[in-house]
Design an enzyme around this catalytic site. Structure first.
Site, mmCIF file in Angstrom:
data_model
loop_
_atom_site.group_PDB
_atom_site.id
_atom_site.type_symbol
_atom_site.label_atom_id
_atom_site.label_comp_id
_atom_site.label_asym_id
_atom_site.label_seq_id
_atom_site.Cartn_x
_atom_site.Cartn_y
_atom_site.Cartn_z
ATOM 1 N N GLY A 1 -40.553 28.389 -39.475
ATOM 2 C CA GLY A 1 -41.365 27.333 -38.872
ATOM 3 C C GLY A 1 -40.372 25.926 -38.392
ATOM 4 O O GLY A 1 -39.235 25.859 -39.356
ATOM 5 N N CYS B 1 -36.912 32.258 -43.452
ATOM 6 C CA CYS B 1 -36.638 30.991 -43.208
ATOM 7 C C CYS B 1 -37.507 29.802 -43.589
ATOM 8 O O CYS B 1 -37.375 29.504 -45.077
ATOM 9 C CB CYS B 1 -36.562 30.684 -41.503
ATOM 10 S SG CYS B 1 -35.779 29.346 -40.883
ATOM 11 N N TYR B 2 -38.414 29.269 -42.965
ATOM 12 C CA TYR B 2 -39.204 28.209 -43.729
ATOM 13 C C TYR B 2 -40.057 28.853 -44.843
ATOM 14 O O TYR B 2 -40.433 28.350 -46.033
ATOM 15 C CB TYR B 2 -40.219 27.871 -42.513
ATOM 16 C CG TYR B 2 -41.087 26.715 -43.216
ATOM 17 C CD1 TYR B 2 -40.705 25.229 -43.071
ATOM 18 C CD2 TYR B 2 -42.418 26.947 -43.722
ATOM 19 C CE1 TYR B 2 -41.590 24.059 -43.675
ATOM 20 C CE2 TYR B 2 -43.300 25.714 -44.054
ATOM 21 C CZ TYR B 2 -42.790 24.474 -44.335
ATOM 22 O OH TYR B 2 -43.663 23.561 -44.913
ATOM 23 N N HIS C 1 -32.811 35.366 -40.095
ATOM 24 C CA HIS C 1 -34.214 35.991 -39.503
ATOM 25 C C HIS C 1 -33.855 37.444 -39.225
ATOM 26 O O HIS C 1 -33.128 37.726 -38.412
ATOM 27 C CB HIS C 1 -34.317 35.148 -38.000
ATOM 28 C CG HIS C 1 -34.867 33.811 -38.119
ATOM 29 N ND1 HIS C 1 -36.084 33.465 -38.245
ATOM 30 C CD2 HIS C 1 -34.490 32.573 -38.246
ATOM 31 C CE1 HIS C 1 -36.473 32.227 -38.260
ATOM 32 N NE2 HIS C 1 -35.377 31.681 -38.404
ATOM 33 N N GLU D 1 -35.849 39.540 -38.278
ATOM 34 C CA GLU D 1 -36.673 39.954 -37.144
ATOM 35 C C GLU D 1 -36.101 39.989 -35.698
ATOM 36 O O GLU D 1 -36.435 40.571 -34.712
ATOM 37 C CB GLU D 1 -38.155 39.140 -37.054
ATOM 38 C CG GLU D 1 -37.837 37.824 -36.463
ATOM 39 C CD GLU D 1 -37.710 36.872 -37.422
ATOM 40 O OE1 GLU D 1 -38.022 35.806 -37.403
ATOM 41 O OE2 GLU D 1 -37.284 37.191 -38.575
ATOM 42 N N SER E 1 -59.870 46.675 -13.116
ATOM 43 C CA SER E 1 -59.391 45.960 -11.838
ATOM 44 C C SER E 1 -58.327 47.006 -11.491
ATOM 45 O O SER E 1 -57.780 46.875 -10.344
ATOM 46 C CB SER E 1 -58.577 44.897 -12.507
ATOM 47 O OG SER E 1 -57.499 45.079 -13.498
ATOM 48 N N GLY E 2 -57.923 47.967 -12.356
ATOM 49 C CA GLY E 2 -56.740 48.933 -11.899
ATOM 50 C C GLY E 2 -55.569 48.351 -12.706
ATOM 51 O O GLY E 2 -54.616 49.373 -12.604
ATOM 52 N N GLY E 3 -55.418 47.287 -13.097
ATOM 53 C CA GLY E 3 -54.481 46.851 -14.095
ATOM 54 C C GLY E 3 -54.425 47.630 -15.454
ATOM 55 O O GLY E 3 -55.187 48.543 -15.920
ATOM 56 N N VAL E 4 -53.189 47.610 -16.017
ATOM 57 C CA VAL E 4 -52.968 48.328 -17.317
ATOM 58 C C VAL E 4 -54.036 48.311 -18.345
ATOM 59 O O VAL E 4 -54.593 49.041 -18.882
ATOM 60 C CB VAL E 4 -51.585 47.689 -17.970
ATOM 61 C CG1 VAL E 4 -51.250 48.719 -19.164
ATOM 62 C CG2 VAL E 4 -50.395 47.916 -16.949
ATOM 63 N N ASP E 5 -54.571 46.738 -18.704
ATOM 64 C CA ASP E 5 -55.293 46.803 -19.903
ATOM 65 C C ASP E 5 -56.663 47.099 -19.627
ATOM 66 O O ASP E 5 -57.278 47.918 -20.439
ATOM 67 C CB ASP E 5 -55.395 45.248 -20.284
ATOM 68 C CG ASP E 5 -54.110 44.622 -20.559
ATOM 69 O OD1 ASP E 5 -53.289 44.963 -20.699
ATOM 70 O OD2 ASP E 5 -53.717 43.273 -20.027
ATOM 71 N N SER E 6 -57.285 47.002 -18.454
ATOM 72 C CA SER E 6 -58.582 47.266 -18.186
ATOM 73 C C SER E 6 -58.486 48.900 -18.017
ATOM 74 O O SER E 6 -59.636 49.452 -18.489
ATOM 75 C CB SER E 6 -59.299 46.617 -16.892
ATOM 76 O OG SER E 6 -58.604 47.076 -15.835
ATOM 77 N N SER E 7 -57.643 49.369 -17.759
ATOM 78 C CA SER E 7 -57.690 50.828 -17.512
ATOM 79 C C SER E 7 -57.335 51.637 -18.633
ATOM 80 O O SER E 7 -57.971 52.609 -18.942
ATOM 81 C CB SER E 7 -56.184 51.211 -16.347
ATOM 82 O OG SER E 7 -56.410 50.760 -15.155
ATOM 83 N N LYS F 1 -48.380 44.174 -25.487
ATOM 84 C CA LYS F 1 -48.678 44.858 -24.222
ATOM 85 C C LYS F 1 -47.737 46.071 -24.045
ATOM 86 O O LYS F 1 -48.298 46.961 -23.483
ATOM 87 C CB LYS F 1 -47.732 43.834 -23.012
ATOM 88 C CG LYS F 1 -48.088 44.343 -21.699
ATOM 89 C CD LYS F 1 -49.400 43.899 -21.140
ATOM 90 C CE LYS F 1 -49.669 44.232 -19.619
ATOM 91 N NZ LYS F 1 -51.258 43.756 -19.297
#
Length: 536
Positions: A62, A89-90, A176, A178, A230-236, A381
């Site tokens: 942080g 870290c923090y 860090h 990560e 919509s044909g996008g990744v998420d809705s598909s 994503k």
């Protein structure tokens, strides 16, 4: 009613977010090791944590100093839950002061790569070199470890770069692990998850599909679901999940506003009528949108018109289903985890704030309401893409580039017309074909889908001007096309792609030769910032 995957998972790591720029990245790295992880606000109480039944906790970094008046703190009772805890870290510093150690101001900070020397005996740093490079970002530093802790690493600036209390399974690092710049960071996280916490790497796409399918079936029962596809990744991916879970109890409404890229409406209809067993409705609204957009030049007005008409079309279908005796109870959405995080939560120095998700802005008509199902609301994503592949979605949908909701309307500068749409669709198809091929060549050479020189997003823009040219022996007065191609990982920043000259030449030659009404191609070499990726 949003359905979260976290309720169905028997082992999970919760990341307490103290406002770290790397907060999401910590959760991502844990998931990369096939252990489920999610962010929670740092001011969560011990009792609230107990109710979530985590397997382990990670305290994020942080920007604050632990000495600042408004510095984020932690419920001390969290350290009495008997859970393994890793502070970063923090998180390393807040663990120290909460458990009775000391953090001191340092005259010299550490920012960037640092040389770490570790002790020979360390469960957290096991199987990493005694000398290694780590990534630091701090000025304050732990000067005295709490009672029961052993210091296991140091740098020239930081006397307690790592410490551990094996009896209580408390571990922390000032650096860090990560970030990729910490050479052995993933090994360190692996040590914590598997050797210290005893977790199993069982969060796999195959298991996730089974869990999500069972979850949707349990929630929906015999009721019906509607999805704006919509044909996008998420809705598909949501559509593919729904198809496997409840089949034709899900109605996928594909609203064709005429502003999609060349061939996309046909692709979407083909996939969801031939490959997946769902109730698919293709709404041909092209003429209605064209009439509403006629003469409109302001980009925000375009967005407003397109968004408003979308919901008008969508709810008209829902009303028809109701009248046909197929009432809908649930609205499925492709909300993903970054949408949840970025919509307002945890944006004030790690303090939790009420989430005002974008789905709260759905303009339900009077008397209309659906309960929400958001099966992707805890996925990043790339995890959504992996889930899509596991469900059998074709590559051209899973790896589809980001595409704005208003479609080509905001890649046409000025008013949208049928002539301009046709020009842009044809030019954009050439851009995508050539740069798809360029990316594929890079993939074949490197074996990496997102190699160093791969182009992240690419498309054509049609400005509202004409320019003089010569084609054959005749003067032309035609439109230019602007090529936009950028390299990015998250769209927050982007750099223009350094495409080879032969690729640029081929794109330009093909557009001018194959697209009537175009006599010039320009390349946008502006980064974000100061520009944006899209033109409108």
């Amino acid at each position: 009613m949003s359905q979260s995957s976290s309720n169905q998972i028997d082992q999970k790591v919760l990341v307490l977010d103290f406002g770290a720029q790397y907060g999401q990245l910590i959760a991502r790295r844990v998931r990369d090791l096939h252990v489920y992880s999610e962010l929670v606000p740092c001011d969560i109480t011990a009792e609230e944590l107990r109710e979530k039944s985590p397997s382990a906790l990670i305290l994020s970094g942080g920007p604050a100093s632990v000495y600042a008046e408004d510095a984020p703190s932690i419920d001390p009772a969290i350290f009495e839950l008997g859970l393994p805890v890793l502070g970063l870290c923090y998180g390393h510093q807040i663990m120290t002061v909460t458990l009775g150690g000391e953090v001191a101001h340092s005259e010299v900070g550490e920012y960037g790569a640092a040389a770490l020397e570790r002790d020979r005996e360390s469960a957290l740093l096991n199987a990493t070199p005694l000398e290694q490079t780590v990534w630091m970002s701090h000025r304050d530093a732990v000067s005295r470890a709490p009672e029961g802790f052993t210091v296991t690493a140091k740098t020239s600036v930081c006397p307690v770069a790592a410490m551990e209390d094996a009896s209580r399974k408390f571990y922390s690092t000032q650096f860090h692990p990560e970030v990729q710049h910490t050479e052995h960071g993933q090994q360190i996280l692996s040590n914590f998850l598997f050797d210290i916490c005893g977790l199993e790497p069982n969060w796999t796409m195959e298991n996730i599909v089974e869990e999500k399918v069972a979850e949707i079936r349990k929630t929906v029962g015999e009721d019906r679901v509607i999805l704006a596809l919509s044909g996008g990744v998420d809705s598909s991916v949501v559509a593919a999940l729904g198809a496997r879970a409840i089949g034709r109890q899900m109605t996928c409404v594909f609203i064709n506003h005429g502003l999609l890229r060349k061939g996309e409406p046909e692709q979407v209809e083909s996939v969801f009528t031939q490959q997946f067993d769902v109730d698919f409705i293709h709404v041909h609204a092209e003429d209605r949108y064209a009439a509403l957009l006629d003469g409109v030049t302001d980009p925000e007005e375009k967005r407003r018109i397109i968004g408003t008409q979308f919901w008008n079309e969508f709810f008209a279908v829902a009303t028809e289903l109701e009248q046909d005796g197929r009432p809908v109870k649930y609205l499925a959405q492709g909300t993903i985890y970054p949408d949840i995080i970025e919509s307002g939560a945890r944006k004030t120095g790690g303090k939790a704030s009420t989430i005002k998700s974008h789905h709260n802005l759905i303009p339900f008509p009077e008397g209309v309401h659906f309960d929400l199902i958001e099966p992707l609301d805890h996925f990043f994503k790339d995890e959504v893409r992996a889930l899509g592949l596991a469900l059998g979605l074709p590559e051209h949908i899973v790896h589809r580039q980001p595409f704005p909701g208003p479609g080509l309307a905001i890649r046409i500068i000025g008013a949208v017309s049928p002539e301009k749409l046709e020009i842009l669709k044809e030019a954009d198809a050439i851009v995508r074909e050539e740069l798809d091929a360029y990316n594929q060549r890079l993939f074949e050479q490197t074996g990496e889908r997102n190699s160093e020189h791969a182009v992240w997003q690419y498309f054509a823009v049609l400005p509202d001007i004409k320019s003089v040219g010569v084609m054959g022996d005749e003067r032309t007065y035609a439109r230019p096309i602007i090529l936009r191609a950028v390299e990015s990982t998250d769209a927050m920043t982007a750099d223009w792609a350094k495409l080879p000259y032969d690729v640029l030449a081929r794109v330009s030659s093909r557009i001018v030769a194959e697209v009537p009404g175009v006599n010039r191609v320009a390349y946008d070499i502006t980064s974000k910032p100061p520009a944006t990726i899209e033109w409108e």
